[in-house]
Design an enzyme around this catalytic site. Sequence first.
Site, PDB file in Angstrom:
ATOM      1  N   SER A 115       0.791  -1.235   0.000  1.00 29.46           N
ATOM      2  CA  SER A 115       0.000   0.000   0.000  1.00 29.46           C
ATOM      3  C   SER A 115       0.824   1.286   0.000  1.00 29.46           C
ATOM      4  O   SER A 115       0.252   2.366  -0.159  1.00 29.46           O
ATOM      5  CB  SER A 115      -0.932   0.023   1.212  1.00 29.46           C
ATOM      6  OG  SER A 115      -2.065  -0.735   0.935  1.00 29.46           O
ATOM      7  N   LYS A 139       0.285   3.440  -2.914  1.00 25.59           N
ATOM      8  CA  LYS A 139      -0.897   4.310  -3.027  1.00 25.59           C
ATOM      9  C   LYS A 139      -0.507   5.791  -2.968  1.00 25.59           C
ATOM     10  O   LYS A 139      -1.186   6.639  -3.537  1.00 25.59           O
ATOM     11  CB  LYS A 139      -1.900   3.986  -1.910  1.00 25.59           C
ATOM     12  CG  LYS A 139      -2.551   2.591  -2.059  1.00 25.59           C
ATOM     13  CD  LYS A 139      -3.479   2.288  -0.902  1.00 25.59           C
ATOM     14  CE  LYS A 139      -4.390   1.093  -1.119  1.00 25.59           C
ATOM     15  NZ  LYS A 139      -3.822  -0.200  -0.863  1.00 25.59           N
ATOM     16  N   TYR A 198      -3.698  -2.256 -10.359  1.00 28.67           N
ATOM     17  CA  TYR A 198      -3.575  -2.074  -8.904  1.00 28.67           C
ATOM     18  C   TYR A 198      -2.674  -3.151  -8.279  1.00 28.67           C
ATOM     19  O   TYR A 198      -1.802  -2.841  -7.455  1.00 28.67           O
ATOM     20  CB  TYR A 198      -4.977  -2.093  -8.271  1.00 28.67           C
ATOM     21  CG  TYR A 198      -4.956  -2.152  -6.768  1.00 28.67           C
ATOM     22  CD1 TYR A 198      -4.722  -1.003  -6.000  1.00 28.67           C
ATOM     23  CD2 TYR A 198      -5.142  -3.360  -6.101  1.00 28.67           C
ATOM     24  CE1 TYR A 198      -4.676  -1.074  -4.616  1.00 28.67           C
ATOM     25  CE2 TYR A 198      -5.100  -3.432  -4.713  1.00 28.67           C
ATOM     26  CZ  TYR A 198      -4.864  -2.293  -3.983  1.00 28.67           C
ATOM     27  OH  TYR A 198      -4.808  -2.354  -2.613  1.00 28.67           O
ATOM     28  N   TYR A 202      -5.160   3.829   8.041  1.00 25.63           N
ATOM     29  CA  TYR A 202      -6.531   3.305   8.072  1.00 25.63           C
ATOM     30  C   TYR A 202      -7.209   3.614   9.414  1.00 25.63           C
ATOM     31  O   TYR A 202      -7.228   4.777   9.816  1.00 25.63           O
ATOM     32  CB  TYR A 202      -6.535   1.798   7.768  1.00 25.63           C
ATOM     33  CG  TYR A 202      -5.474   1.403   6.770  1.00 25.63           C
ATOM     34  CD1 TYR A 202      -5.543   1.870   5.462  1.00 25.63           C
ATOM     35  CD2 TYR A 202      -4.387   0.618   7.120  1.00 25.63           C
ATOM     36  CE1 TYR A 202      -4.569   1.542   4.539  1.00 25.63           C
ATOM     37  CE2 TYR A 202      -3.404   0.280   6.191  1.00 25.63           C
ATOM     38  CZ  TYR A 202      -3.507   0.746   4.919  1.00 25.63           C
ATOM     39  OH  TYR A 202      -2.541   0.435   4.017  1.00 25.63           O
ATOM     40  N   VAL A 251       0.999  -3.818   3.908  1.00 24.68           N
ATOM     41  CA  VAL A 251       0.922  -5.131   4.551  1.00 24.68           C
ATOM     42  C   VAL A 251       2.177  -5.979   4.350  1.00 24.68           C
ATOM     43  O   VAL A 251       2.303  -7.040   4.951  1.00 24.68           O
ATOM     44  CB  VAL A 251      -0.331  -5.946   4.134  1.00 24.68           C
ATOM     45  CG1 VAL A 251      -1.594  -5.356   4.710  1.00 24.68           C
ATOM     46  CG2 VAL A 251      -0.413  -6.115   2.629  1.00 24.68           C
TER      47      VAL A 251
HETATM   48  N1  GLN Z   1      -2.163  -5.401  -1.885  1.00 23.94           N
HETATM   49  C1  GLN Z   1      -2.797  -5.230  -0.614  1.00 23.94           C
HETATM   50  C2  GLN Z   1      -4.310  -5.322  -0.762  1.00 23.94           C
HETATM   51  O1  GLN Z   1      -4.847  -4.793  -1.681  1.00 23.94           O
HETATM   52  C3  GLN Z   1      -2.380  -3.907  -0.059  1.00 23.94           C
HETATM   53  C4  GLN Z   1      -2.994  -3.621   1.290  1.00 23.94           C
HETATM   54  C5  GLN Z   1      -2.064  -2.907   2.233  1.00 23.94           C
HETATM   55  O2  GLN Z   1      -0.842  -2.885   2.065  1.00 23.94           O
HETATM   56  N2  GLN Z   1      -2.623  -2.393   3.296  1.00 23.94           N
HETATM   57  O3  GLN Z   1      -4.987  -5.928   0.015  1.00 23.94           O
END
Ligand code: GLN
Length: 304
Positions: free
Chosen positions: A63, A66, A188, A240, A258
């Site tokens: 993430s 992003k 994505y 989050y 993650v």
């Molecule tokens: N690729 C992961 C997902 O879409 C990314 C989520 C994250 O890093 N919080 O679930």
Amino acid sequence: MNYGIHLEKVFNDVGREPSKGEVAKYIPELAKISGDKFGVHISCVDGSKHSFGNASEKFSIQSISKVLSLLRAYQLAGEKLWNRVGVEPSGTAFNSLVQLETDLGIPRNPLINAGALVVSDVLISNLENPKQEFIQFVRDLAGIPNLNYNEKVAQSEALCGYRNAALVNLIKDFGNINNEVEEVLDFYFHLCSIEMSCVEMAETFLLFAQDGICPMNDKQVIKLENTKRINAIMQTCGFYDEAGEFAFKVGLPGKSGVGGVIVAILPDQYSIAVWSPCLNEKGNSYKGMKLLEEFTTATGYSLF
Ligand code: GLN
């Protein structure tokens, strides 16, 4: 301020603690990574740098991408971007569906999965060869010509990406996705699979600590006032439903993934990336948060 001395001490202190939490298991390729990895790198605006532990080992940035996709989409779409994605913290998990129904398909912010899927759609519409052009954009920011996607990680996530598929289908039903859902998901998943080390990530994010100027080529990547906006979104939405906790404990704008990395910046001072794959129940690196909390406490500097 000698950041290196403080960082070495907190790295050793937190390193001695037993790992809490678990590596992300819902993406099979991430489940294979050892929870014992631990590395940190700080790049300062004055040019000093310090690395400890597994700081040069690559992992998938998940993430963290992003923020980079938001940066590119903001460059391309300008203020129109905010008609399609909000700037409010969601207070929900990164992959939550609940608010989309009442918010009529407008994700609360670009740093949750729903928002990043809309940002991906914006990029696909604006780029001729989205995957090639986006990775080139990241290579230029990082100053590393061979940065790449990890196809295995992208495919692994595609095989079990039911929740992301649900998100993008729901948003498309509300009319906020213009391209085909398969293309948006593929793009994505590739963004999430980009591989970097802590050193490379801290260097890439240094631009957010120095008014939008890329340290690799001294180019103004994004206007000063828009750097402020992206930093504000990192501060309020980067973790989050733990964004408040991160501000409370660490006090820096940042982003987690993650894969177990957290990147954070202190404007006019530094960019720091810490990697420890065991995650707490909110999906944020347990030791990453702990190290950053102790680091800003030890140095006495944060945003607050
Ligand atoms: N690729 C992961 C997902 O879409 C990314 C989520 C994250 O890093 N919080 O679930």
